[in-house]
Scaffold this motif. Structure first.
Motif, PDB file in Angstrom:
ATOM      1  N   HIS A 614       0.847  -1.186   0.000  1.00 42.88           N
ATOM      2  CA  HIS A 614       0.000   0.000   0.000  1.00 42.88           C
ATOM      3  C   HIS A 614       0.886   1.239   0.000  1.00 42.88           C
ATOM      4  CE1 HIS A 614      -3.657  -2.248   0.432  1.00 42.88           C
ATOM      5  NE2 HIS A 614      -3.212  -2.867   1.515  1.00 42.88           N
ATOM      6  N   ASP A 615       0.346   2.319  -0.475  1.00 43.60           N
ATOM      7  CA  ASP A 615       1.111   3.565  -0.531  1.00 43.60           C
ATOM      8  C   ASP A 615       1.342   4.105   0.878  1.00 43.60           C
ATOM      9  OD1 ASP A 615       2.275   5.959  -1.610  1.00 43.60           O
ATOM     10  OD2 ASP A 615       0.379   6.965  -1.148  1.00 43.60           O
ATOM     11  N   ASN A 616       2.606   4.211   1.252  1.00 47.76           N
ATOM     12  CA  ASN A 616       2.972   4.742   2.564  1.00 47.76           C
ATOM     13  C   ASN A 616       4.356   5.372   2.438  1.00 47.76           C
ATOM     14  OD1 ASN A 616       3.761   5.214   5.243  1.00 47.76           O
ATOM     15  ND2 ASN A 616       2.546   3.495   6.004  1.00 47.76           N
ATOM     16  N   GLN A 617       4.386   6.649   2.106  1.00 53.33           N
ATOM     17  CA  GLN A 617       5.654   7.322   1.840  1.00 53.33           C
ATOM     18  C   GLN A 617       6.530   7.430   3.084  1.00 53.33           C
ATOM     19  OE1 GLN A 617       6.602   8.172  -1.404  1.00 53.33           O
ATOM     20  NE2 GLN A 617       4.798   6.870  -1.656  1.00 53.33           N
ATOM     21  N   THR A 618       5.904   7.610   4.232  1.00 55.82           N
ATOM     22  CA  THR A 618       6.673   7.708   5.480  1.00 55.82           C
ATOM     23  C   THR A 618       7.409   6.401   5.759  1.00 55.82           C
ATOM     24  OG1 THR A 618       5.057   9.265   6.386  1.00 55.82           O
ATOM     25  CG2 THR A 618       6.541   8.195   7.951  1.00 55.82           C
ATOM     26  N   LEU A 619       6.695   5.280   5.598  1.00 58.23           N
ATOM     27  CA  LEU A 619       7.309   3.971   5.812  1.00 58.23           C
ATOM     28  C   LEU A 619       8.438   3.733   4.817  1.00 58.23           C
ATOM     29  CD1 LEU A 619       7.401   1.159   7.121  1.00 58.23           C
ATOM     30  CD2 LEU A 619       5.625   0.443   5.496  1.00 58.23           C
ATOM     31  N   MET A 620       8.223   4.091   3.551  1.00 54.09           N
ATOM     32  CA  MET A 620       9.243   3.855   2.529  1.00 54.09           C
ATOM     33  C   MET A 620      10.507   4.667   2.792  1.00 54.09           C
ATOM     34  SD  MET A 620       8.604   1.487   0.444  1.00 54.09           S
ATOM     35  CE  MET A 620       7.828   0.600   1.798  1.00 54.09           C
ATOM     36  N   ARG A 621      10.345   5.883   3.271  1.00 57.64           N
ATOM     37  CA  ARG A 621      11.526   6.696   3.589  1.00 57.64           C
ATOM     38  C   ARG A 621      12.332   6.061   4.721  1.00 57.64           C
ATOM     39  NH1 ARG A 621       8.048  11.093   2.199  1.00 57.64           N
ATOM     40  NH2 ARG A 621       7.237  11.216   4.326  1.00 57.64           N
ATOM     41  N   GLU A 622      11.624   5.524   5.716  1.00 60.61           N
ATOM     42  CA  GLU A 622      12.301   4.875   6.834  1.00 60.61           C
ATOM     43  C   GLU A 622      13.008   3.602   6.376  1.00 60.61           C
ATOM     44  OE1 GLU A 622      13.719   4.072  10.622  1.00 60.61           O
ATOM     45  OE2 GLU A 622      12.875   5.909   9.761  1.00 60.61           O
ATOM     46  N   LEU A 623      12.323   2.802   5.564  1.00 60.78           N
ATOM     47  CA  LEU A 623      12.928   1.562   5.071  1.00 60.78           C
ATOM     48  C   LEU A 623      14.125   1.846   4.168  1.00 60.78           C
ATOM     49  CD1 LEU A 623       9.838  -0.707   4.257  1.00 60.78           C
ATOM     50  CD2 LEU A 623      11.112  -0.463   6.401  1.00 60.78           C
ATOM     51  N   SER A 624      14.045   2.923   3.412  1.00 63.42           N
ATOM     52  CA  SER A 624      15.150   3.292   2.525  1.00 63.42           C
ATOM     53  C   SER A 624      16.410   3.614   3.327  1.00 63.42           C
ATOM     54  CB  SER A 624      14.746   4.493   1.666  1.00 63.42           C
ATOM     55  OG  SER A 624      15.792   4.854   0.797  1.00 63.42           O
ATOM     56  N   LYS A 625      16.241   4.356   4.418  1.00 61.26           N
ATOM     57  CA  LYS A 625      17.383   4.686   5.279  1.00 61.26           C
ATOM     58  C   LYS A 625      17.993   3.422   5.886  1.00 61.26           C
ATOM     59  CE  LYS A 625      15.503   9.216   6.610  1.00 61.26           C
ATOM     60  NZ  LYS A 625      14.942  10.008   7.743  1.00 61.26           N
ATOM     61  N   LEU A 626      17.130   2.535   6.358  1.00 59.09           N
ATOM     62  CA  LEU A 626      17.615   1.305   6.988  1.00 59.09           C
ATOM     63  C   LEU A 626      18.288   0.386   5.972  1.00 59.09           C
ATOM     64  CD1 LEU A 626      14.616   0.525   9.381  1.00 59.09           C
ATOM     65  CD2 LEU A 626      16.854   1.464   9.997  1.00 59.09           C
ATOM     66  N   TRP A 627      17.761   0.357   4.752  1.00 55.70           N
ATOM     67  CA  TRP A 627      18.344  -0.496   3.713  1.00 55.70           C
ATOM     68  C   TRP A 627      19.754  -0.031   3.351  1.00 55.70           C
ATOM     69  CZ3 TRP A 627      18.531  -5.045   2.145  1.00 55.70           C
ATOM     70  CH2 TRP A 627      18.910  -5.419   0.855  1.00 55.70           C
ATOM     71  N   ILE A 628      19.958   1.261   3.339  1.00 54.97           N
ATOM     72  CA  ILE A 628      21.301   1.799   3.083  1.00 54.97           C
ATOM     73  C   ILE A 628      22.260   1.346   4.183  1.00 54.97           C
ATOM     74  CG2 ILE A 628      22.665   3.926   2.993  1.00 54.97           C
ATOM     75  CD1 ILE A 628      20.244   5.263   1.658  1.00 54.97           C
ATOM     76  N   LYS A 629      21.780   1.345   5.416  1.00 47.48           N
ATOM     77  CA  LYS A 629      22.617   0.896   6.536  1.00 47.48           C
ATOM     78  C   LYS A 629      22.948  -0.586   6.420  1.00 47.48           C
ATOM     79  CE  LYS A 629      21.015   4.229  10.017  1.00 47.48           C
ATOM     80  NZ  LYS A 629      20.368   4.375  11.347  1.00 47.48           N
ATOM     81  N   VAL A 630      21.972  -1.372   5.983  1.00 48.61           N
ATOM     82  CA  VAL A 630      22.206  -2.815   5.828  1.00 48.61           C
ATOM     83  C   VAL A 630      23.335  -3.058   4.831  1.00 48.61           C
ATOM     84  CG1 VAL A 630      21.233  -4.970   4.935  1.00 48.61           C
ATOM     85  CG2 VAL A 630      19.874  -3.534   6.469  1.00 48.61           C
ATOM     86  N   LYS A 631      23.262  -2.429   3.679  1.00 50.73           N
ATOM     87  CA  LYS A 631      24.276  -2.659   2.641  1.00 50.73           C
ATOM     88  C   LYS A 631      25.628  -2.063   3.030  1.00 50.73           C
ATOM     89  CE  LYS A 631      21.871  -0.938  -0.761  1.00 50.73           C
ATOM     90  NZ  LYS A 631      21.561  -0.523  -2.147  1.00 50.73           N
ATOM     91  N   ALA A 632      25.592  -0.970   3.780  1.00 47.07           N
ATOM     92  CA  ALA A 632      26.848  -0.342   4.204  1.00 47.07           C
ATOM     93  C   ALA A 632      27.589  -1.203   5.214  1.00 47.07           C
ATOM     94  CB  ALA A 632      26.566   1.032   4.802  1.00 47.07           C
ATOM     95  N   ALA A 633      26.848  -2.079   5.901  1.00 46.84           N
ATOM     96  CA  ALA A 633      27.466  -2.929   6.923  1.00 46.84           C
ATOM     97  C   ALA A 633      28.176  -4.126   6.316  1.00 46.84           C
ATOM     98  CB  ALA A 633      26.404  -3.410   7.912  1.00 46.84           C
ATOM     99  N   LYS A 634      28.044  -4.298   5.007  1.00 46.56           N
ATOM    100  CA  LYS A 634      28.617  -5.481   4.359  1.00 46.56           C
ATOM    101  C   LYS A 634      30.135  -5.450   4.392  1.00 46.56           C
ATOM    102  CE  LYS A 634      28.111  -8.235   0.175  1.00 46.56           C
ATOM    103  NZ  LYS A 634      27.492  -8.334  -1.148  1.00 46.56           N
TER     104      LYS A 634
END
Length: 634
Positions: A614-634
Motif C-alpha cells: 500500500h502507498d505509505n511514503q513515510t514507511l518507505m523513507r524509513e525503510l530506505s534509510k535502513l536499507w542503506i545501513k544494511v548494505k553499508a554494513a557489508k
C-alpha cells in the motif's frame, strides 16, 4: 642514447589498454552470440543483428541520436567559436565573468542540469520532444566548444587582426582567412567533443525528451530491464561508426599534409571531407523526413473524427510489450502510438508531476493507490471497455482499487525464490521459506534484489509480520534480520541482472519476480520456483488514464484492445508475466509448449498470508534509510 622503457611501464600500459578495450571487445564478440545469455557464448549467429534492424524503435533511436548530435554539434560549434572570439576582445572582467558562467554546465552534475531543464520547460508549458531535447543538447555542448577554442585564441598574437587589416583585409576576411585557420584545431576538437557528448548523453536527455523521441542511451537503458542481446548488436554498430568517424578525422589531416609536401593541392581532400560531412547531413535530414512521412501514414481522418486525435501516448516500463501489440493496434484503429518507457514507478511519478501528459500509463499497485489519493487519475468508463468480461476473476477487485474504478490489470504476479534444485534440496526450501536466505549452508551463493521494498518484504514475512506494518519494533526486527543475513551470507545485491545470473547458474538461490523467474526456468531446467508459505508480495501492474490525458477516448479503446485474446497472448508470450485474460491464462498454463510446467507463471491466489503493498511514503523513507545501513554494513 635511447632510453629503454621499463618492464613495469610496459605492464602498466598493457593492463591499462586491456582495461579500456576488453569490455568493448566483449560486447562485439557477444553481439554474435546465438544464445540469449549475456555472459555465456552459445555459438555464432547474426540473429541479434537481424532483430535489431527489424526493430523500428531501435532504428528511430539511432536516427534521432545522429540527427540531434549533428545539429547540436554544428550549432554549438558556430555559437561557441563566435562567442569565444568575441570574448577574447572583451575586457578582462567580462572575460572572467563569462568564463565562470561557461564553466557551470561543465562542472554541474548532469542530474542537476536535467532537473533544472525539466522544471524550466514545465514552467514554460513547453511540450517536450525533439525541440526540447535539441535545445538541451546545444546548451551543454556550447561550453565544451568554448573551452577548446579559447586556449587557441590566447596563443595568437593580439595584433594579428590589425596586421591583416593593414594589409587590406576586411574585418570578415581577417576573421575567416586569418583567425579561423589559426584556431582550426581548437574548433575541430571542440566539435568532436560536442558530438561525443551529445551522442552519448543519457541523464539530461531522459528528463528533457518526450513524445516518443528517444536517443540510443535512453533506448539501451530501458531495454536493459530484461536480457536483450540486441543491445550488444546496437553497441557494436555504434562502435564501428565512431571508429570510422575518428579514422576519417585523423587521416584527412595526414593526407593533406603529405599532399602539401609533395606540392599537390590539398583542396581536393578538403572538398571530399566536406562532401562526406554534407552527405551525412543530407542522409540525416532525408532519414528524418522519411521517418516523419512514415509516421504520417498512421494518421487517419476517421480516427481524428471519432476520438478527437489520432495519437495515443503510452507510458510503461521498458521491455513490457508484445512484439506486435502496438503495430497491430495502429493498423486496426488507424492511429499512431507514441511509446515511452520508465525504469521505476518513482521516476514515472516525477515526470508526471513535472507536467508530462500521457493517455495511458502502467504503474504498479502502490503507485496507483498514490495517484488515486492525489486525484491524478480519471475514473474509467466501463461501458467503453466491454472486454473486461475476458478478465480472470483472480485479478478483479485488487485491494488498491476494489471496484476497478480507475485501473484495469495489465500483468500480475508474485515474488518468490528461484533455486537450483541440483544444489539445494527442495525440502529445505519448502520448510524454511525466506529463512533459507540466512541458512549458512548457502553462504556466498545467493542473490538478493537490491530494493528496500522487496528486501524488507521478505524479512517481514519471515518474521510473521505484515509487509505494510508501521510498528517501530517490527521494523527494527526486520532490520536486524536483514543485517544478520547481510553479515553471514555474503549476498550479491542485484536488480535485473539476476535473470542472466540465474539462467547461467551462477548462484543457487535468488529472490526473483515471477515473470523473470518464468524466463529463467524456461532457459535453465535445473531451476525451480517457490513461493514461501510465510507469505509474499502479490503485485499487479495496471492500465490507468491520467486526469490530464489528451485523448481519453482512444485511451479507453487501447485498454479494451489490450484485453482481447490476441493482444493478451502476444503480450504474455513475449514478456513472460502472467496475463489477466482468463482464456490466455488457461492456454498458457495448460499447454506443454508454453508454461504448463513453469511454476513461476502461476501466481498464488487467495492465500491469506500474501499481501499487496500500500502507498505509505513515510514507511518507505524509513525503510530506505535502513536499507542503506544494511548494505553499508557489508
Amino acid at each position: 642514447m635511447k632510453k629503454k622503457t621499463s618492464v613495469g611501464s610496459k605492464i602498466i600500459l598493457t593492463l591499462t589498454m586491456l582495461f579500456f578495450y576488453l569490455p568493448i571487445l566483449y560486447i562485439i564478440i557477444f553481439s554474435f552470440n546465438d544464445s540469449r545469455s549475456l555472459t555465456k557464448f552459445g555459438g555464432f549467429s547474426l540473429r541479434w543483428y537481424e532483430k535489431m534492424f527489424a526493430d523500428s524503435t531501435m532504428m528511430e533511436a539511432v536516427l534521432y541520436t545522429v540527427i540531434i548530435a549533428i545539429i547540436a554539434t554544428v550549432v554549438a560549434t558556430v555559437v561557441g567559436t563566435i562567442t569565444a572570439i568575441g570574448l577574447s576582445k572583451s575586457r578582462k572582467v567580462v572575460q572572467k565573468m563569462v568564463e565562470r558562467i561557461n564553466d557551470l554546465p561543465v562542472m554541474n552534475p548532469d542530474i542537476v542540469t536535467a532537473i533544472s531543464l525539466l522544471m524550466f520547460f514545465s514552467v514554460l508549458t513547453v511540450k517536450k520532444g525533439f525541440g526540447t531535447l535539441l535545445i538541451a543538447h546545444i546548451m551543454f555542448c556550447i561550453p565544451y566548444v568554448m573551452l577548446s577554442v579559447t586556449p587557441k585564441l590566447r596563443s595568437l598574437d593580439p595584433n594579428l587582426i590589425d596586421a591583416a587589416m593593414d594589409l587590406g583585409a576586411t574585418p570578415f576576411q581577417a576573421l575567416a582567412k586569418v583567425i579561423v585557420p589559426q584556431i582550426k584545431p581548437g574548433i575541430v576538437s571542440g566539435a568532436l567533443i560536442a558530438f561525443t557528448m551529445s551522442f552519448d548523453d543519457f541523464v539530461i536527455s531522459y528528463f528533457t525528451t518526450g513524445n516518443g523521441v528517444n536517443n540510443i542511451s535512453i533506448l539501451v537503458y530501458t531495454m536493459s530491464k530484461r536480457v536483450n542481446p540486441s543491445i550488444n548488436a546496437l553497441s557494436t554498430i555504434v562502435i564501428l561508426l565512431i571508429t570510422l568517424v575518428l579514422g576519417v578525422v585523423n587521416i584527412v589531416p595526414i593526407v593533406r599534409e603529405k599532399r602539401e609536401k609533395d606540392g599537390k593541392s590539398s583542396r581536393a581532400v578538403s572538398r571530399k571531407a566536406m562532401a562526406a560531412v554534407a552527405a551525412v547531413l543530407v542522409l540525416a535530414v532525408v532519414g528524418g523526413t522519411v521517418g516523419a512521412r512514415l509516421s504520417q501514414q498512421h494518421k487517419s481522418a476517421a480516427a481524428v473524427e471519432k476520438y478527437g486525435s489520432n495519437v495515443l501516448k503510452l507510458y510503461l516500463p521498458g521491455e513490457y510489450l508484445g512484439e506486435n501489440v502496438i503495430s497491430d493496434f495502429e493498423k486496426q484503429y488507424g492511429v499512431r502510438v507514441i511509446v515511452e518507457n520508465f525504469d521505476s514507478n518513482e521516476m514515472m511519478y516525477t515526470k508526471l508531476m513535472a507536467g508530462d501528459r500521457y493517455d495511458v500509463i502502467i504503474p504498479s499497485d502502490y503507485m496507483i493507490e498514490r495517484l488515486m489519493n492525489e486525484d491524478f487519475l480519471q475514473p474509467l468508463d466501463k461501458s467503453m471497455i466491454p472486454n473486461m468480461e475476458n478478465m480472470s476473476d483472480a485479478v478483479l477487485g485488487m485491494s488498491y482499487d476494489p471496484d476497478n474504478t480507475y485501473s484495469i490489470p495489465y500483468f500480475w504476479g508474485s515474488v518468490g525464490l528461484v533455486y537450483n534444485h541440483e544444489n539445494v534440496d527442495p525440502a529445505v526450501i519448502e520448510s524454511e521459506g525466506w529463512e533459507v536466505l540466512r541458512n549458512t549452508d548457502y553462504a556466498g551463493h545467493i542473490y538478493i534484489y537490491d530494493s528496500e521494498r522487496d528486501s524488507f518484504m521478505m524479512a517481514f514475512k519471515a518474521l510473521g509480520y505484515s509487509m505494510n506494518t508501521e510498528d517501530p519494533n517490527e521494523i527494527n526486527d526486520a532490520y536486524e534480520w536483514l543485517l544478520q543475513m547481510n553479515n553471514t551470507m555474503s549476498p550479491v545485491y542485484v536488480t535485473d541482472e539476476v535473470i542472466d545470473g540465474m539462467m547461467n547458474g551462477y548462484k543457487d538461490i535468488a529472490v526473483v519476480y515471477s515473470g523473470d523467474a518464468a524466463v529463467v526456468l524456461d532457459e535453465n531446467e535445473d531451476m525451480s520456483f517457490y513461493m514461501p508459505s510465510q507469505g509474499t508480495n502479490i503485485w499487479c501492474d495496471a492500465m490507468v488514464i491520467p486526469a490530464n490525458a489528451e485523448n481519453p477516448k482512444l485511451a479507453h479503446e487501447f485498454i479494451n484492445y489490450m484485453l482481447t485474446y490476441e493482444a493478451a497472448f502476444d503480450n504474455t508470450e513475449t514478456v513472460g508475466y502472467t496475463s489477466p485474460n482468463a482464456e490466455v491464462f488457461e492456454e498458457m498454463t495448460s499447454s506443454e509448449d508454453l508454461y504448463a510446467d513453469n511454476a513461476a507463471y502461476l501466481p498464488r491466489s487467495g492465500y491469506e498470508k500474501d499481501e499487496m503493498f500500500h502507498d505509505n511514503q513515510t514507511l518507505m523513507r524509513e525503510l530506505s534509510k535502513l536499507w542503506i545501513k544494511v548494505k553499508a554494513a557489508k
